[in-house]
Design a protein around this motif. Structure first.
Motif, PDB file in Angstrom:
ATOM      1  N   UNK A   1       0.839  -1.196   0.000  1.00 33.85           N
ATOM      2  CA  UNK A   1       0.000   0.000   0.000  1.00 33.85           C
ATOM      3  C   UNK A   1       0.875   1.248   0.000  1.00 33.85           C
ATOM      4  N   UNK A   2       0.382   2.296  -0.615  1.00 34.97           N
ATOM      5  CA  UNK A   2       1.102   3.567  -0.675  1.00 34.97           C
ATOM      6  C   UNK A   2       0.135   4.672  -0.276  1.00 34.97           C
ATOM      7  N   UNK A   3       0.437   5.348   0.815  1.00 36.67           N
ATOM      8  CA  UNK A   3      -0.402   6.468   1.243  1.00 36.67           C
ATOM      9  C   UNK A   3       0.017   7.751   0.521  1.00 36.67           C
ATOM     10  N   UNK A   4      -0.985   8.519   0.123  1.00 32.65           N
ATOM     11  CA  UNK A   4      -0.719   9.843  -0.430  1.00 32.65           C
ATOM     12  C   UNK A   4      -1.866  10.765  -0.038  1.00 32.65           C
ATOM     13  N   UNK A   5      -1.662  12.052  -0.201  1.00 35.20           N
ATOM     14  CA  UNK A   5      -2.620  13.030   0.282  1.00 35.20           C
ATOM     15  C   UNK A   5      -3.258  13.809  -0.863  1.00 35.20           C
ATOM     16  N   UNK A   6      -4.541  14.058  -0.715  1.00 33.48           N
ATOM     17  CA  UNK A   6      -5.247  15.052  -1.515  1.00 33.48           C
ATOM     18  C   UNK A   6      -5.814  16.051  -0.522  1.00 33.48           C
ATOM     19  N   UNK A   7      -5.085  17.131  -0.287  1.00 32.77           N
ATOM     20  CA  UNK A   7      -5.472  18.045   0.777  1.00 32.77           C
ATOM     21  C   UNK A   7      -5.406  17.335   2.110  1.00 32.77           C
ATOM     22  N   UNK A   8      -6.520  17.311   2.822  1.00 34.45           N
ATOM     23  CA  UNK A   8      -6.569  16.646   4.124  1.00 34.45           C
ATOM     24  C   UNK A   8      -6.993  15.183   4.021  1.00 34.45           C
ATOM     25  N   UNK A   9      -7.341  14.752   2.830  1.00 34.80           N
ATOM     26  CA  UNK A   9      -7.790  13.375   2.645  1.00 34.80           C
ATOM     27  C   UNK A   9      -6.606  12.450   2.406  1.00 34.80           C
ATOM     28  N   UNK A  10      -6.546  11.376   3.189  1.00 31.63           N
ATOM     29  CA  UNK A  10      -5.515  10.362   2.984  1.00 31.63           C
ATOM     30  C   UNK A  10      -6.043   9.307   2.026  1.00 31.63           C
ATOM     31  N   UNK A  11      -5.299   9.081   0.966  1.00 29.62           N
ATOM     32  CA  UNK A  11      -5.642   8.048  -0.006  1.00 29.62           C
ATOM     33  C   UNK A  11      -4.662   6.891   0.145  1.00 29.62           C
ATOM     34  N   UNK A  12      -5.130   5.687  -0.133  1.00 20.17           N
ATOM     35  CA  UNK A  12      -4.294   4.496   0.035  1.00 20.17           C
ATOM     36  C   UNK A  12      -4.255   3.755  -1.296  1.00 20.17           C
ATOM     37  N   UNK A  13      -3.210   4.028  -2.072  1.00 21.58           N
ATOM     38  CA  UNK A  13      -3.022   3.365  -3.347  1.00 21.58           C
ATOM     39  C   UNK A  13      -2.422   1.982  -3.159  1.00 21.58           C
ATOM     40  N   UNK A  14      -2.305   1.261  -4.258  1.00 17.65           N
ATOM     41  CA  UNK A  14      -1.803  -0.122  -4.228  1.00 17.65           C
ATOM     42  C   UNK A  14      -0.784  -0.282  -5.336  1.00 17.65           C
ATOM     43  N   UNK A  15       0.455  -0.521  -4.947  1.00 13.93           N
ATOM     44  CA  UNK A  15       1.572  -0.602  -5.877  1.00 13.93           C
ATOM     45  C   UNK A  15       1.947  -2.050  -6.139  1.00 13.93           C
ATOM     46  N   UNK A  16       2.198  -2.382  -7.402  1.00 13.05           N
ATOM     47  CA  UNK A  16       2.659  -3.719  -7.790  1.00 13.05           C
ATOM     48  C   UNK A  16       3.836  -3.555  -8.740  1.00 13.05           C
ATOM     49  N   UNK A  17       4.908  -4.315  -8.505  1.00 16.12           N
ATOM     50  CA  UNK A  17       6.109  -4.201  -9.334  1.00 16.12           C
ATOM     51  C   UNK A  17       6.892  -5.508  -9.284  1.00 16.12           C
ATOM     52  N   UNK A  18       7.770  -5.666 -10.257  1.00 19.49           N
ATOM     53  CA  UNK A  18       8.658  -6.822 -10.313  1.00 19.49           C
ATOM     54  C   UNK A  18       9.948  -6.453  -9.601  1.00 19.49           C
ATOM     55  N   UNK A  19      10.184  -7.064  -8.462  1.00 24.58           N
ATOM     56  CA  UNK A  19      11.342  -6.704  -7.643  1.00 24.58           C
ATOM     57  C   UNK A  19      12.665  -7.148  -8.270  1.00 24.58           C
ATOM     58  N   UNK A  20      12.604  -7.961  -9.310  1.00 26.17           N
ATOM     59  CA  UNK A  20      13.825  -8.361 -10.010  1.00 26.17           C
ATOM     60  C   UNK A  20      14.320  -7.293 -10.984  1.00 26.17           C
ATOM     61  N   UNK A  21      13.474  -6.292 -11.231  1.00 24.26           N
ATOM     62  CA  UNK A  21      13.844  -5.205 -12.140  1.00 24.26           C
ATOM     63  C   UNK A  21      14.386  -4.039 -11.330  1.00 24.26           C
TER      64      UNK A  21
ATOM     65  N   UNK B   1     -11.647   7.392  -4.020  1.00 23.92           N
ATOM     66  CA  UNK B   1     -12.624   7.754  -3.000  1.00 23.92           C
ATOM     67  C   UNK B   1     -11.934   8.268  -1.740  1.00 23.92           C
ATOM     68  N   UNK B   2     -10.714   7.854  -1.517  1.00 27.82           N
ATOM     69  CA  UNK B   2      -9.982   8.280  -0.333  1.00 27.82           C
ATOM     70  C   UNK B   2     -10.247   7.392   0.867  1.00 27.82           C
ATOM     71  N   UNK B   3      -9.266   7.338   1.749  1.00 28.62           N
ATOM     72  CA  UNK B   3      -9.369   6.586   3.004  1.00 28.62           C
ATOM     73  C   UNK B   3      -9.599   5.092   2.808  1.00 28.62           C
ATOM     74  N   UNK B   4      -9.268   4.587   1.611  1.00 26.14           N
ATOM     75  CA  UNK B   4      -9.430   3.167   1.357  1.00 26.14           C
ATOM     76  C   UNK B   4     -10.865   2.685   1.390  1.00 26.14           C
TER      77      UNK B   4
END
Length: 246
Positions: free
Chosen positions: A7-27, A67-70
């Motif tokens: 999960x990756x938290x980021x802000x839109x003003x006072x709203x905390x958003x919780x994104x979801x990151x996926x990546x290949x760790x071999x790269x 939507x924010x806040x997960x």
């Protein structure tokens, strides 16, 4: 290949958003990033699975929390209550989308010069609004998206190559709406294409879609064709990544 997620938290003003990151760790080097805009049910398993799919294809996938806040509404009424205010206030929605875009661009795993966005239903509208706003995207792909243009926002040059994958019998995006969207894209002189699938309704990408009353039905063939169209566009737009001409 070693796909990891977090999960990756980021802000839109006072709203905390919780994104979801996926990546290949071999790269080891930063990779092109595909942002995933969720449908009206919020940043759910479907959206997160799409982020993982992007990672498996050799990109970085980042599902945005628009939507924010997960928040993940469950009932039809709850979904409508979350989506409708943002659909009606496109300036607020665009601010939220820009926050996610900027958060992704700052991630170590991401090459911020090579970004794209995809989206489903409400997320299709989100993706198209990102393109309309002139965000620096190589591609913007809408699947059974809502097509109406925002009103009152400044007109920007569309930098993204736009792909709309559309069920022709979608009750939420009628032929008249499709025609208006085409006129909008033509007026913007945008690089755009529209794939319309006959006898296909809304929600055709989601295997869980099964609501005949609302015209939301999964269609395996249309889903595969739309996926192939997306893959072709991403391959085209990111083909030179990592070369001296990119």
């Amino acid at each position: 290949m070693n796909i990891k997620t977090r999960p990756v938290e980021y802000k839109d003003g006072k709203t905390t958003c919780i994104g979801y990151l996926a990546w290949d760790d071999n790269r080891a080097d930063p990779l092109p990033c595909v942002l995933v805009n969720h449908a009206w049910a919020g940043m759910d398993d479907f959206a997160m699975d799409k982020a993982v799919q992007m990672a498996a294809l050799g990109y970085v996938g980042f599902a945005l929390d628009n939507y924010g806040n997960g928040v993940r509404p469950e009932t039809t009424e709850e979904c409508a209550a979350m989506m409708t205010p943002l659909r009606e206030d496109r300036a607020t929605l665009l601010k939220r989308l820009k926050a996610g875009y900027k958060a992704a661009a700052k991630l170590d795993e991401v090459d911020e010069t090579h970004m794209a966005a995809i989206g489903f239903c409400f997320g299709g509208l989100c993706t198209l609004d990102m393109a309309r706003a002139g965000l620096d995207l190589h591609a913007a792909v809408s699947f059974h998206g809502l097509l109406d243009a925002p009103e009152g926002l400044p007109k920007k040059k569309c930098k993204a190559s736009v792909l709309v994958c559309h069920g022709w019998d979608d009750p939420m995006a009628t032929p008249d709406m499709v025609k208006s969207f085409g006129a909008e894209m033509a007026e913007k002189n945008c690089d755009w294409q529209l794939h319309a699938y006959g006898n296909v309704l809304h929600g055709f990408m989601n295997p869980a879609a099964n609501n005949k009353d609302m015209g939301i039905i999964y269609n395996e063939l249309a889903a595969q064709r739309a996926t192939n169209a997306m893959l072709d566009l991403l391959s085209e737009k990111f083909a030179l990544h990592g070369t001296h001409t990119a």
